[in-house]
Design a protein around this motif. Sequence first.
Motif, PDB file in Angstrom:
ATOM      1  N   ASP A   1      30.123  25.178  -5.774  1.00  0.00           N
ATOM      2  CA  ASP A   1      29.610  25.083  -4.285  1.00  0.00           C
ATOM      3  C   ASP A   1      29.358  23.731  -3.870  1.00  0.00           C
ATOM      4  N   ASP A   2      29.214  22.782  -4.565  1.00  0.00           N
ATOM      5  CA  ASP A   2      28.781  21.542  -4.204  1.00  0.00           C
ATOM      6  C   ASP A   2      28.638  20.295  -5.117  1.00  0.00           C
ATOM      7  N   HIS A   3      28.948  19.322  -5.073  1.00  0.00           N
ATOM      8  CA  HIS A   3      28.885  18.282  -6.068  1.00  0.00           C
ATOM      9  C   HIS A   3      28.753  16.937  -5.594  1.00  0.00           C
ATOM     10  N   GLU A   4      28.262  16.094  -6.352  1.00  0.00           N
ATOM     11  CA  GLU A   4      28.084  14.436  -6.112  1.00  0.00           C
ATOM     12  C   GLU A   4      28.478  13.877  -7.290  1.00  0.00           C
ATOM     13  N   ILE A   5      29.152  12.868  -7.080  1.00  0.00           N
ATOM     14  CA  ILE A   5      29.632  11.802  -7.988  1.00  0.00           C
ATOM     15  C   ILE A   5      28.480  11.006  -8.570  1.00  0.00           C
TER      16      ILE A   5
ATOM     17  N   THR B   1      31.687  11.300 -14.155  1.00  0.00           N
ATOM     18  CA  THR B   1      30.705  12.315 -14.162  1.00  0.00           C
ATOM     19  C   THR B   1      30.183  12.754 -12.577  1.00  0.00           C
ATOM     20  N   ALA B   2      30.162  13.984 -12.420  1.00  0.00           N
ATOM     21  CA  ALA B   2      29.851  14.635 -11.185  1.00  0.00           C
ATOM     22  C   ALA B   2      28.815  15.956 -11.716  1.00  0.00           C
ATOM     23  N   THR B   3      27.974  15.970 -10.586  1.00  0.00           N
ATOM     24  CA  THR B   3      26.969  17.017 -10.953  1.00  0.00           C
ATOM     25  C   THR B   3      26.877  18.262  -9.761  1.00  0.00           C
ATOM     26  N   GLY B   4      26.691  19.287  -9.881  1.00  0.00           N
ATOM     27  CA  GLY B   4      26.697  19.974  -8.651  1.00  0.00           C
ATOM     28  C   GLY B   4      26.059  21.459  -9.120  1.00  0.00           C
TER      29      GLY B   4
END
Length: 273
Positions: free
Chosen positions: A44-48, A57-60
């Motif tokens: 749905d969303d993510h940020e590097i 690495t990305a987290t969302g």
Amino acid sequence: MARNSEDPNADVQYHLEVGPEDVAETALLPGNPERLEKIVAFWDDHEIRGHHREYRTATGSYEGTPISVTSTGIGSPSAAIAVEELARVGVDTFVRVGSCGAIQPGMAVGDLVITTGAVRQEGTSDEYVRADYPATADQEVVSALVAAAERLGYDYHTGVTMSSDSFYAGQGRPGFGGFEAAGADDLVEELKAANVANIEMEASAILTLANLYGLRAGAVCTVYANRETGEFRTEGESRAAETATLATHLLAKMDAVKREAGADRWHAGLSLE
């Protein structure tokens, strides 16, 4: 006692360049850094959150479930570094998302293979523990991956994976100039006879380290190569990514049901419905 040359307890990890605020409790582990974009496309969303060497690495989030992804590069040495450093900043569940070669009949290019255990034909895990220590996938992770593949309608297989340190000689392929390693002619047939399902390069180290540290780990790979027919196509890459993403959400639901039921482990008497 030997002194450490880097502080293993530093908040920002040396290779991954991430800290505790950068990751979720579950991390997907593709090898190829370029695969990260294909994985987060399902979220749905993510940020590097980090990019250093082969490690991106990305987290969302997906359906409200926090989720991270870290590329590991090729092979068990770099995959082990990713597990070590992610565990240090709070990750407790790891799912390898990759590609593999299938060696059993009826396994088509584009199918998924969900690893239940692995043959440790890589040297990295030998640096941690004796050679007869098993590399086993966590039952909850396997269950979540199977449930995800079923819900998505993808053809999948479960079984034992062989992890090699070499794409060429170590997997029975000829090296440069037609070089053949000792035993190369018989390798695939021996594995096939032992009911090994597929060959790749990272799963056994990831599973071994997770077991040693009391963490959860599993693996799902898309079949790119059929060693029976010689067919090779990069087909269905997104299936493993989507399956691992949905499995992460299902694991979160499983954990919530366990807490409500007061159960330590997921079992057949519990339900996600």
